[in-house]
Design a protein around this motif. Structure first.
Motif, PDB file in Angstrom:
ATOM      1  N   LEU A 177       0.582  11.854  -5.485  1.00  0.00           N
ATOM      2  CA  LEU A 177       2.007  11.762  -5.140  1.00  0.00           C
ATOM      3  C   LEU A 177       2.514  13.086  -4.590  1.00  0.00           C
ATOM      4  N   GLU A 178       2.079  14.198  -5.164  1.00  0.00           N
ATOM      5  CA  GLU A 178       2.491  15.510  -4.667  1.00  0.00           C
ATOM      6  C   GLU A 178       2.047  15.695  -3.225  1.00  0.00           C
ATOM      7  N   GLU A 179       0.818  15.313  -2.932  1.00  0.00           N
ATOM      8  CA  GLU A 179       0.302  15.464  -1.574  1.00  0.00           C
ATOM      9  C   GLU A 179       1.057  14.570  -0.592  1.00  0.00           C
ATOM     10  N   GLN A 180       1.292  13.297  -0.975  1.00  0.00           N
ATOM     11  CA  GLN A 180       1.975  12.367  -0.079  1.00  0.00           C
ATOM     12  C   GLN A 180       3.423  12.778   0.172  1.00  0.00           C
ATOM     13  N   LEU A 181       4.107  13.225  -0.897  1.00  0.00           N
ATOM     14  CA  LEU A 181       5.494  13.666  -0.707  1.00  0.00           C
ATOM     15  C   LEU A 181       5.554  14.905   0.177  1.00  0.00           C
ATOM     16  N   GLY A 182       4.619  15.815   0.014  1.00  0.00           N
ATOM     17  CA  GLY A 182       4.581  16.993   0.870  1.00  0.00           C
ATOM     18  C   GLY A 182       4.438  16.618   2.323  1.00  0.00           C
ATOM     19  N   GLY A 220       0.780  -1.231   0.000  1.00  0.00           N
ATOM     20  CA  GLY A 220       0.000   0.000   0.000  1.00  0.00           C
ATOM     21  C   GLY A 220       0.807   1.274   0.000  1.00  0.00           C
ATOM     22  N   SER A 221       2.132   1.178   0.042  1.00  0.00           N
ATOM     23  CA  SER A 221       2.952   2.386   0.099  1.00  0.00           C
ATOM     24  C   SER A 221       3.291   2.861  -1.313  1.00  0.00           C
ATOM     25  N   ALA A 222       3.147   4.173  -1.528  1.00  0.00           N
ATOM     26  CA  ALA A 222       3.496   4.732  -2.828  1.00  0.00           C
ATOM     27  C   ALA A 222       4.998   4.793  -3.004  1.00  0.00           C
ATOM     28  N   PHE A 223       5.707   5.032  -1.896  1.00  0.00           N
ATOM     29  CA  PHE A 223       7.160   5.146  -1.937  1.00  0.00           C
ATOM     30  C   PHE A 223       7.761   4.103  -1.003  1.00  0.00           C
TER      31      PHE A 223
END
Length: 710
Positions: A453-458, A359-362
């Motif tokens: 991805l932008e939201e999660q990285l932020g 479930g992890s994007a990164f």
């Protein structure tokens, strides 16, 4: 006493943009009081309208006679002050129309600026009077000392006729080779012109700035013009007129620029020649790279194709000549494997997502690598070729999904404005508060887009401190959603170049062509989808996209050396042993290309065969497939020329078979002989017109020669 006006006495063949599939023929006959040379632009009546037309060369046989009792209509006016479109331009249009199975008028008029098609003689005269005078050149720009590999490529291009395939790794300095060859061509002939094609609009301003810096001091600011769809009507007309008059020495543009009127054409450059954006997807479905090659051969102009990941067609054409294979050995391949400044290519790291937390994007290793780079003040690029927040919203209670009501596709969830948008037909709706089917309040997004991805990285980097200045990490996103406003892309790229962005999230539009000097890490988050596509070109395109993306890292060798760690390309995949990733790890395009070519040769696929698609759009899928089936049966019954060498596959729906309430089907044609396929398609056209009249549910049909997506 008034002398009566002399009646029109000269019959002219004129190309006009007739309605699609009108079966009116290539050229229409009009009367003129005076003879007009071919290439003259005129206004002519067409039905109840007055349209622009191009006087064309008279048919060798004089053309079909007019029906008895039918008098030709007279032209309405001549666009004077504009030199006729020359014979090489008309030959290019004639070839494109014949090869891509369209009418001459459709191709010719589509190749002209939209605003020119609307101007009358008086309006054009006023526009020509307002044309700016050529600017005077200033001092010459300093010469750039080429690397040994660049010097060898430059010498080979000057010595041979070409065409040339400049196979250079990302950062090897292909652009400098282009500029040198342009300089030599313009210096050799005061009337010479150069055409430089790029695949996408967002690459044009960057290259234009570099070209202007080199050539405006020599030939003046007016010597460099652009041609692309992002320009306003007046801007495109101004650039086209400058090129047509020979005032513009260098024309930069996207695929449409291959039809620019260039009377002094001496050199054509096709940058990133592998890019599928060179294939037109509406109207006349031409391929700009292929037309550039034909035009160069016809006009005696050198042609340079450049890429770090050449198309398999170009790669095979530049391989050593093989007996019995006429397509090999036609181009001269020039290799530049080294980066400028002794820069090293990024190390490719493969992350097996089967071994990572679900479930992890990164993955933890990738997140740690990004964090480390950002803390040192370096920049990272995260690639995901899917915009929006999530591809679909889903209700786990009843199975509802955010399907588009007009297409056989999902509406994409965009969190920034709480909308569901169809990326096929543009239908937009608000995100429902509860499931429209069962009322469940718990509807969840499935999958990821760049917005997510932008939201999660932020969130993941919110506590990361950047460099000695101690500021918080900054994440930005560049995709089609964030660059809609005019000038938005240039502004966002400027922020990246200025170091105001630490992690850039984007789609393929930032993965190629850009010269980011401080990016040292590139990550591809979900590239696996293309591995199992039904399109046989998908592996080739995935490899090209990832290798081009990897090329954004470590382009400044001095910066990388100062940072003390090599550039990296991270790939998160569920299939770490796939041959695409194995070859990518070695940066080994030649081996990958040769392996793909061997597979295609065994399967009889391009470039070892030629293909065409016939597509039908109708109110129902049955009507679309019924038309194609009937057309196929009519072709077999007629015994069309070349038919014994052409294989027709059964009609099938498109992958997205319904768009904007229109059902779509297609039928593939394949042949080992290009000549046989062309003869068959030309002879089939009247039968297709006849079948259309018998199928009421059919809306339109088209032929796509050399399709790039099946």
């Amino acid at each position: 006493m008034n002398t009566p006006a002399e009646p029109p006495s000269h019959l002219l063949s004129i190309a006009v943009s007739t309605p699609a599939h009108s079966a009116l023929g290539d050229l229409l006959s009009y009367a003129s009081a005076a003879p007009l040379p071919p290439g003259t632009l005129v206004r002519v009546p067409l039905g109840s309208r007055e349209v622009l037309g191009v006087v064309w060369d008279a048919p060798p046989d004089g053309g079909a006679p007019l029906p008895e009792g039918v008098a030709p209509r007279a032209i309405a006016g001549v666009l004077e002050g504009l030199a006729p479109l020359d014979a090489p331009w008309r030959r290019l249009v004639q070839f494109a129309a014949r090869y891509y199975q369209r009418s001459v008028g459709e191709v010719a008029l589509a190749a002209l600026p939209p605003q020119l098609r609307e101007l009358g003689p008086e309006q054009l005269a006023r526009r020509l009077r307002r044309a700016p005078a050529p600017s005077s050149p200033a001092t010459a720009a300093p010469e750039v000392v080429p690397s040994p590999e660049q010097a060898h490529a430059m010498a080979a291009i000057e010595a041979g006729p070409g065409p040339f395939l400049l196979f250079g790794s990302t950062g090897s300095g292909k652009t400098e080779v282009y500029l040198h060859c342009i300089a030599r061509a313009l210096a050799a002939d005061p009337a010479a012109q150069a055409l430089v094609l790029v695949p996408e609009i967002n690459l044009t301003p960057q290259l234009e700035a570099r070209v202007r810096a080199r050539f405006a001091p020599l030939y003046g600011e007016a010597a460099v013009v652009s041609l692309h769809s992002g320009m306003t009507g007046p801007q495109r007309l101004r650039s086209w007129l400058a090129a047509h008059a020979g005032q513009a020495r260098i024309v930069l543009g996207t695929r449409m620029a291959v039809f620019a009127s260039l009377p002094g054409l001496a050199l054509i450059v096709v940058d990133e020649e592998h890019d599928p954006s060179y294939k037109q997807q509406e109207g006349a479905r031409y391929h700009a790279r292929d037309l550039a090659l034909w035009r160069g051969h016809d006009q005696g102009a050198r042609v340079i194709l450049g890429s770090a990941t050449p198309s398999l067609e170009s790669w095979h054409a530049s391989s050593p000549a093989t007996p019995g294979d006429a397509r090999s050995g036609r181009y001269q391949r020039l290799s530049m494997p080294s980066r400028i400044g002794a820069g090293e290519l990024p190390q490719v790291r493969i992350v097996d997502m089967g071994q990572q937390p679900r479930g992890s994007a990164f993955s933890p290793p990738l997140l740690a690598a990004i964090t480390e780079r950002v803390q040192r003040g370096e920049q990272c690029l995260v690639l995901l070729n899917r915009r929006g927040f999530a591809p679909v919203l889903h209700c786990h209670a009843c199975g509802w999904k955010s399907d588009c009501p007009h297409c056989s596709a999902h509406q994409v969830f965009h969190k920034s404005d709480r909308t569901l948008r169809c990326h096929h037909c543009g239908a937009t709706s608000r995100v429902p508060r509860a499931c429209p089917s069962c009322g469940n309040l718990d509807i969840t997004p499935i999958g990821r887009g760049t917005e997510q991805l932008e939201e999660q990285l932020g969130s993941l980097l919110r506590n990361v401190v950047v460099g000695p200045q101690g500021r918080a990490a900054r994440v930005a996103r560049i995709d089609a959603d964030t660059t809609r406003a005019k000038g938005a892309l240039e502004e966002q790229l400027a922020h990246v170049h200025a170091g105001e962005v630490d992690v850039l999230v984007g789609t393929q539009m930032v993965a190629k062509g850009h010269d980011f000097r401080r990016i040292t890490l590139v990550a591809a988050v979900q590239p696996d989808g293309a591995l199992f596509s039904s399109d046989f070109r998908a592996p080739e395109r995935l490899f090209a996209l990832l290798l081009q993306a990897a090329g954004r890292a470590g382009r400044d060798a001095h910066y990388v050396a100062a940072q003390g760690s090599p550039p990296e390309m991270w790939i998160q995949t569920w299939h770490p042993d796939h041959p695409v990733y194995a070859a990518l790890r070695r940066h080994d395009w030649p081996s990958f290309a040769d392996q793909q070519l061997a597979e295609r040769a065994g399967a009889g696929m391009p470039p070892f065969a030629w293909q065409a698609l016939v597509r039908a759009d109708a109110s129902t899928q049955e009507a679309a497939q019924g038309f194609l089936t009937a057309a196929c049966e009519a072709a077999r019954a007629a015994g069309l020329p070349g038919g014994e060498q052409v294989h027709l596959y059964p009609p099938v729906p498109l992958a997205v078979q319904r768009v904007a309430n229109v059902e779509r089907a297609q039928m593939l044609l394949e042949s080992g002989s290009r000549t046989a396929l062309q003869r068959f398609l030309a002879a089939w056209q009247p039968l297709l017109h006849a079948e259309r009249a018998r199928h009421r549910g059919l809306r339109r049909w088209l032929i796509d020669v050399d399709p790039q997506a099946i």
